[in-house]
Design a protein around this motif. Structure first.
Motif, short mmCIF file in Angstrom:
data_model
loop_
_atom_site.label_atom_id
_atom_site.label_comp_id
_atom_site.label_asym_id
_atom_site.label_seq_id
_atom_site.Cartn_x
_atom_site.Cartn_y
_atom_site.Cartn_z
N SER A 3 30.64 44.64 55.45
CA SER A 3 30.45 44.10 54.17
C SER A 3 30.61 45.05 53.08
N VAL A 4 31.53 44.48 52.30
CA VAL A 4 31.00 44.94 51.50
C VAL A 4 31.05 44.07 49.71
N THR A 5 30.01 44.36 49.14
CA THR A 5 29.54 42.90 47.83
C THR A 5 29.94 43.92 46.11
N GLN A 6 30.59 43.14 45.80
CA GLN A 6 30.89 43.53 44.12
C GLN A 6 30.06 41.65 43.83
N PRO A 7 29.35 41.64 43.89
CA PRO A 7 28.31 40.30 42.66
C PRO A 7 28.93 39.73 41.03
N ASP A 8 30.14 41.23 40.46
CA ASP A 8 30.34 40.50 39.05
C ASP A 8 31.88 39.80 39.70
N ILE A 9 32.35 38.87 39.14
CA ILE A 9 33.40 38.59 39.43
C ILE A 9 34.29 38.82 38.26
N HIS A 10 33.62 38.71 37.28
CA HIS A 10 34.51 38.65 35.64
C HIS A 10 33.02 39.78 35.53
N ILE A 11 33.69 40.80 34.40
CA ILE A 11 32.97 41.90 33.07
C ILE A 11 33.63 42.04 31.83
N THR A 12 33.08 41.34 31.11
CA THR A 12 33.87 41.75 29.49
C THR A 12 32.87 42.68 28.41
N VAL A 13 33.43 43.64 27.93
CA VAL A 13 33.52 44.58 27.86
C VAL A 13 33.82 45.00 26.26
N SER A 14 33.89 45.55 25.10
CA SER A 14 34.21 45.73 24.09
C SER A 14 34.42 47.78 23.83
N GLU A 15 35.91 47.13 23.69
CA GLU A 15 36.12 48.73 23.65
C GLU A 15 35.55 49.84 23.32
N GLY A 16 35.25 50.89 23.72
CA GLY A 16 34.08 51.83 23.71
C GLY A 16 33.30 51.41 24.18
N ALA A 17 32.31 50.72 24.55
CA ALA A 17 31.09 50.38 25.20
C ALA A 17 31.25 50.93 26.47
N SER A 18 30.08 51.18 26.93
CA SER A 18 30.28 51.75 28.80
C SER A 18 30.11 50.61 29.57
N LEU A 19 30.69 50.93 30.98
CA LEU A 19 30.43 50.10 31.96
C LEU A 19 30.53 50.59 33.07
N GLU A 20 29.42 49.63 33.46
CA GLU A 20 28.85 49.84 34.89
C GLU A 20 29.33 48.55 36.04
N LEU A 21 30.65 48.97 36.60
CA LEU A 21 30.20 47.57 38.34
C LEU A 21 29.54 48.00 39.55
N ARG A 22 29.86 47.11 39.28
CA ARG A 22 29.08 47.21 40.78
C ARG A 22 29.20 46.96 42.20
N CYS A 23 28.44 47.30 42.99
CA CYS A 23 29.50 48.03 44.60
C CYS A 23 28.46 48.04 45.68
N ASN A 24 28.10 46.60 46.50
CA ASN A 24 27.13 46.53 47.68
C ASN A 24 27.47 47.28 48.80
N TYR A 25 27.32 48.20 49.51
CA TYR A 25 27.94 47.73 51.43
C TYR A 25 26.61 47.68 52.27
N SER A 26 27.29 47.44 53.02
CA SER A 26 26.55 46.61 54.36
C SER A 26 26.98 47.74 55.82
N TYR A 27 26.80 49.18 56.13
CA TYR A 27 27.83 49.51 57.37
C TYR A 27 26.40 50.41 57.74
N GLY A 28 26.31 51.06 58.67
CA GLY A 28 25.01 51.52 60.05
C GLY A 28 25.40 52.74 59.63
N ALA A 29 25.74 53.69 58.45
CA ALA A 29 26.03 54.46 59.02
C ALA A 29 26.47 55.11 57.43
N THR A 30 26.39 56.44 57.24
CA THR A 30 26.75 57.01 55.49
C THR A 30 28.28 56.45 55.68
N PRO A 31 28.67 55.46 55.29
CA PRO A 31 30.59 55.26 54.82
C PRO A 31 31.15 55.95 53.91
N TYR A 32 32.73 56.03 54.38
CA TYR A 32 33.59 56.37 53.01
C TYR A 32 33.51 55.48 51.95
#
Lengths: 114, 113
Positions: A3-32
């Motif tokens: 499975s792949v989880t993106q916990p944030d459905i919506h994110i709002t940032v101001s132009e020029g600000a930094s951004l981080e979008l989260r992604c967590n995965y569930s997999y038995g080995a190192t995935p691509y």
């Protein structure tokens, strides 16, 4: 099950600000791992991918992502967001290593304030 | 280089009607994919072709969905009859081979009334 989880459905940032979008995965080995961007009315475009090696990968449009095995994460970052970055971002896992059979996350919609 | 072309871009039909979507992949790309994308969700694979052979159709609801890729180039995805729950975006993607990056088309947005 994989499975792949993106916990944030919506994110709002101001132009020029930094951004981080989260992604967590569930997999038995190192995935691509992949990040795609989907702009309104456009197809998905590949931003970057991780197969092996250096855990910090650089992509197009100034994006980068870091693979952290201990946290099963592959977060997308950009130091300074531009208004044109407003779009939906999808994290994906290739579950049949190398065959590009993706499982996509549910996406994070990014809004950029002027 | 032209990208993946899909038509129509939008389609509105009434339930129980048939509908077909067309995809023209990037020239030279042997692998073609059809995805279903529901609102607020990521794409889900329906079927994958290697040339004209469907090599992965485990997620295709075969009672009402069918696909073909004659001559290993263009592909058509059909729904007959359409149901309300089929309203979604149908994406086509192609790649030079199964171990390569996929290139996505803009999709067809289907609305079933």
């Amino acid at each position: 099950a994989q499975s792949v989880t993106q916990p944030d459905i919506h994110i709002t940032v101001s132009e020029g600000a930094s951004l981080e979008l989260r992604c967590n995965y569930s997999y038995g080995a190192t995935p691509y791992l992949f990040w795609y961007v989907q702009s309104p009315g456009q197809g998905l475009q590949l931003l970057l991918k991780y197969f092996s090696g250096d855990t910090l990968v650089q992509g197009i449009k100034g994006f980068e992502a870091e693979f952290k095995r201990s946290q099963s994460s592959f977060n997308l970052r950009k130091p300074s967001v531009h208004w044109s970055d407003a779009a939906e971002y999808f994290c994906a896992v290739d579950v049949a290593l190398g065959t590009y059979k993706y499982i996509f996350g549910t996406g994070t919609r990014l809004k950029v304030l002027a | 280089e032209a990208g993946v072309v899909q038509s129509p871009r939008y389609k509105i039909i009434e339930k129980k009607q048939p509908v077909a979507f067309w995809c023209n992949p990037i020239s030279g790309h042997n692998t073609l994919y059809w995805y279903l994308q529901n609102l607020g969700q990521g794409p889900e694979l329906l079927i994958r072709y290697e040339n004209e052979e469907a090599v992965d159709d485990s997620q295709l609801p075969k009672d009402r969905f069918s696909a073909e890729r004659l001559k290993g180039v263009d592909s058509t995805l059909k729904i007959q009859p359409a149901e309300l729950g089929d309203s979604a975006v149908y994406l086509c993607a192609s790649s030079p081979g199964r171990n390569n990056e996929q290139f996505f088309g803009p999709g067809t947005r289907l609305t079933v009334l």
